[in-house]
Structures are given as structure tokens and as C-alpha cells.
Design an enzyme around this catalytic site. Structure first.
Site, PDB file in Angstrom:
ATOM      1  N   LYS A 183       0.832  -1.208   0.000  1.00 18.07           N
ATOM      2  CA  LYS A 183       0.000   0.000   0.000  1.00 18.07           C
ATOM      3  C   LYS A 183       0.875   1.270   0.000  1.00 18.07           C
ATOM      4  O   LYS A 183       2.089   1.191   0.151  1.00 18.07           O
ATOM      5  CB  LYS A 183      -0.909  -0.002   1.240  1.00 18.07           C
ATOM      6  CG  LYS A 183      -1.872  -1.192   1.269  1.00 18.07           C
ATOM      7  CD  LYS A 183      -2.871  -1.111   0.137  1.00 18.07           C
ATOM      8  CE  LYS A 183      -4.021  -2.088   0.270  1.00 18.07           C
ATOM      9  NZ  LYS A 183      -3.671  -3.503   0.225  1.00 18.07           N
TER      10      LYS A 183
HETATM   11  C1  LIG Z   1      -9.878  -3.068  -1.562  1.00 15.60           C
HETATM   12  C2  LIG Z   1      -9.294  -3.839  -0.424  1.00 15.60           C
HETATM   13  N1  LIG Z   1     -10.084  -4.188   0.600  1.00 15.60           N
HETATM   14  C3  LIG Z   1      -9.606  -4.852   1.660  1.00 15.60           C
HETATM   15  C4  LIG Z   1      -8.289  -5.220   1.743  1.00 15.60           C
HETATM   16  C5  LIG Z   1      -7.820  -6.001   2.916  1.00 15.60           C
HETATM   17  O1  LIG Z   1      -6.795  -5.399   3.609  1.00 15.60           O
HETATM   18  P1  LIG Z   1      -5.785  -6.305   4.492  1.00 15.60           P
HETATM   19  O2  LIG Z   1      -4.962  -7.075   3.544  1.00 15.60           O
HETATM   20  O3  LIG Z   1      -5.017  -5.291   5.273  1.00 15.60           O
HETATM   21  O4  LIG Z   1      -6.630  -7.175   5.355  1.00 15.60           O
HETATM   22  C6  LIG Z   1      -7.428  -4.871   0.694  1.00 15.60           C
HETATM   23  C7  LIG Z   1      -5.995  -5.169   0.727  1.00 15.60           C
HETATM   24  O5  LIG Z   1      -5.240  -5.840   0.531  1.00 15.60           O
HETATM   25  C8  LIG Z   1      -7.934  -4.189  -0.416  1.00 15.60           C
HETATM   26  O6  LIG Z   1      -7.140  -3.867  -1.441  1.00 15.60           O
END
Ligand SMILES: Cc1ncc(COP(=O)(O)O)c(C=O)c1O
Length: 385
Positions: A183
Site C-alpha cells: 500500500k
Molecule cells: C480493496 C481492499 N479491501 C480490503 C483489503 C484487505 O486489507 P488487508 O490485507 O489489510 O486485510 C485490501 C488489501 O489488501 C484491499 O485492497
């Protein structure tokens, strides 16, 4: 000579190392001053009054849904074109995702289709900024307001992006950022719920911390730490992760500028390639750039796309098929039955996308090499047609 070009890479400096060391030496590894500062920095960036740091973006979305009372029997309108977590969280709270097709330029849900999908069981709209693009967020907010349901903004890919002068994270009742290492900024693993709603913030704080209502051991008198008012989770972010986050947030503008330079360099090099569709960013958007995803023109198919990605890998250029449609994932097929063809735009787009190497330290030379290799692979595929 060009070394391997990874798909993504976190931007870590001595500032992050120093903050982590400070935590280690302090002996306070959880719920300390860095956590507080990180929440303040992210909330301020999103122009929201509260930030609730959690252990991942997925957890943040789950807690926001739970805090809004969404559960079994409820439907949540969402996109099929996203990382799978944005729909999984709806299932995790016992509700049902109601997918709607996307708009081919923004790659976000088509607002008219969102409106049409809302029925008596719809209890929320969960809108994703696909690849960080905030287009239509205001339209979703207006639809949600008209139907008196909350909009949850999955802005996991959009930290630092602005639309019509407003920051991502503030379009819905709650926004959720993600801090996985690919990110804009990272905490290793982590996420954050941002909101202006005092009650929602306080319920999310409680849910992330075993259902406690008082945040600190000393707060609320003896026994408060072991008093649990609701069924909660442990979704706390550690002080070490928060320390990385603080250092990253202090450098956010510099990181975004670097990402914008890389995106511009890609744009310039590929704008005249008739085989490629480049990301569409409207005039009113200031993108912080999560990834750089191009799409093969219509007429190209998924087998050709996959072969191009494999050839890029053989040349040590990172590339990926961001994102396969969620409704076509094996788990969703088992749960809901065959849905191929249900969302033709999302399906067509997702068969032709190629995410290219993208991070803040990518050099112009590396961008040039990635583009040259991509164009060569496209020409080669074209010749064998
Ligand atoms: C659009 C979106 N939603 C949710 C997530 C979930 O985030 P995490 O991987 O921190 O749980 C991500 C990321 O990877 C994402 O790109």
C-alpha cells in the site's frame, strides 16, 4: 544491467527503524503513544474526527460492519471487481453481498446499478475505490442517504487520494484503510477505521479490544480491564506496527509525490500504444497511486494476458492479474452457484488487466525496461495470432 523489478516494495527508511527501536526500548509494546499518534495522523489526513487502528484492513471492514449492526438476513451492495476481502467481510458478519457491475473507465460500481440493486434487505453499500480511484464516491453517498443506509468506504487502496478537494476516507459513515506492504504506506500488517461518528468509533474501539468499554487498564477504575460489555475480538494494532505507521505518515507527501512521478512516467511511455488502455483519472482527482494497472484492448483474451504476465516474470519484471472477479472465485461459486456472465463488464475487464511493477523508488530506467518488455511481449503475442 537491470536487476529483478518487483511488483511492489515498501519505502522504509531510518526514520521507521528509529521509531521501532524507540518502542522496543520503551518497554511499551501495545497501546502506547505511537498508536495514538498514528490514529490522529491518519484521521487528520482523511479529515475525520476519529481513527481506530486495527490489525488489518479486513478486520477494520469487519468491525465497521458489526458496529453498524449488519448481520444475518441483511444484504450489502458491493463490487465484484476488487480484492476478495471487500466481499468476504460481508460474509464474515453473516450478511450477503449483492454484487453490481462496474463502470468500464473508473472500474468502480456503476451508480445506476447500485441504485437499482437496493431492496428491502439492503442494509449498507460497501464501495471500494478500485486501485485507489475515488470516482462515484459522492454518487454512492447520495444513494445511501436517499435510502437511509450507511455507505462504508473501503479505501484500503486510496490513502492520500483526493476527489473534488475531499480526502478519501470521509465519503461514508466509515472509511477503512489498509497498510499491507504494497500500500501507499505500510505498518507491515494493519488497518484503520476512520469516521466522524462518535458512537461508531467507540463501538469499533470496544470491538477491537475484547469488548472492553475502557481502553486503558487504568481507565474506569479497578476491574475495567477485565469488564467486557460486548462480544469483542482482539484486532489491536501493536505499538511496533503503529511506530512504523507514524514514521510513514510523516513521510506520506514525499511518498505520494514519488508514486505520482512513477505513474506519470508509465503514462508518458504508453499513451500511444493502441493495444493498451491506461488508468482513467478524472480532472478532479488527485491520485496517490496504489498500483499501476493497464488493460489490454478489447479483442485480447485472458490466455494471451496470462502468457504476457508469465513472459514478464521470465524477464524478471513483476506483474499480476489484479483482480480476478470475486463472484468467480471458487468459494463464491460453491456458495452462490455459477455466476459467470452475471457482471459482464467486470468479467471482461478482469480478463485483460496487468498490474505492472509499482513503488515509490522505481527508477525511470526500470519503468522504461518494464514498458519495453511489456510492449515486446504484446507484439510477440500479436504475431502468433
Ligand atoms: C480493496 C481492499 N479491501 C480490503 C483489503 C484487505 O486489507 P488487508 O490485507 O489489510 O486485510 C485490501 C488489501 O489488501 C484491499 O485492497
Amino acid at each position: 544491467m537491470i536487476d529483478d523489478i518487483p511488483l511492489s516494495r515498501p519505502d522504509i527508511t531510518k526514520a521507521e527503524e528509529d521509531c521501532v527501536l524507540e518502542v522496543l526500548r520503551s518497554g511499551r509494546l501495545s497501546q502506547g503513544p505511537f498508536l495514538e499518534e498514528f490514529e490522529e495522523l491518519v484521521a487528520a489526513r482523511a479529515s475525520c474526527s476519529h481513527g481506530v487502528a486495527v490489525s488489518s484492513g479486513t478486520d477494520g471492514l469487519c468491525l465497521a460492519l458489526r458496529a453498524l449492526g449488519i448481520g444475518p438476513g441483511d444484504e450489502v451492495v458491493t463490487t465484484p471487481f476488487s480484492f476478495v476481502a471487500s466481499a468476504n467481510v460481508i460474509l464474515m458478519v453473516g450478511a450477503t453481498p449483492r454484487f453490481v457491475d462496474i463502470c468500464p473507465s473508473s472500474l468502480n460500481m456503476d451508480p445506476a446499478k447500485v441504485e437499482a440493486a437496493i431492496g428491502p434487505r439492503t442494509k449498507a453499500i460497501l464501495a471500494v475505490e478500485a486501485f485507489g480511484n475515488p470516482t462515484h464516491m459522492e454518487a454512492y453517498a447520495a444513494i445511501a442517504a436517499r435510502h437511509e443506509i450507511p455507505l462504508i468506504e473501503d479505501c484500503c487502496e486510496a490513502l492520500g487520494t483526493t476527489h473534488k478537494g475531499r480526502s478519501c476516507g470521509q465519503f461514508g459513515r466509515a472509511g477503512v484503510f489498509g497498510f499491507y506492504p504494497n500500500k501507499q504506506i505500510t505498518t507491515g500488517e494493519g488497518g484503520m477505521i476512520v469516521t466522524d461518528d462518535d458512537t461508531l468509533a467507540s463501538v469499533c474501539r470496544s470491538l477491537r479490544n475484547q469488548g472492553r468499554s475502557k481502553q486503558q487498564a487504568g481507565e474506569g477504575g479497578l476491574g475495567a480491564w477485565l469488564a467486557h460489555e460486548r462480544l469483542g475480538y482482539n484486532c489491536r494494532m501493536s505499538e511496533l506496527n503503529a511506530a512504523v505507521g507514524v514514521a510513514q505518515m510523516r513521510r506520506l507527501d514525499e511518498i505520494i509525490e514519488a508514486r505520482q512521478r512513477v505513474a506519470q512516467s508509465y503514462m508518458k511511455r504508453m499513451m500511444y500504444n493502441e493495444h493498451l488502455i491506461l488508468p482513467t483519472v478524472d480532472q478532479e482527482t488527485g491520485m496517490s497511486w496504489f498500483v499501476f494497472v493497464v488493460r489490454l484492448a478489447t479483442g485480447w483474451g485472458p490466455e494471451e494476458r496470462d502468457r504476457i504476465i508469465k513472459s514478464l516474470h521470465r524477464h524478471d519484471v513483476g506483474a499480476a492479474n489484479y483482480f480476478p472477479c470475486i463472484h468467480l472465485q471458487p468459494y463464491y461459486r460453491r456458495l452462490f452457484g455459477e455466476m459467470a456472465g452475471a457482471f459482464p463488464i467486470a468479467e471482461s475487464v478482469s480478463q485483460r488487466t496487468i498490474a505492472l511493477p509499482f513503488h515509490s523508488r522505481l527508477t525511470d530506467k526500470e519503468v522504461g525496461f518494464a514498458v519495453q518488455t511489456l510492449e515486446l511481449m504484446i507484439d510477440r503475442e500479436g504475431l502468433s495470432r
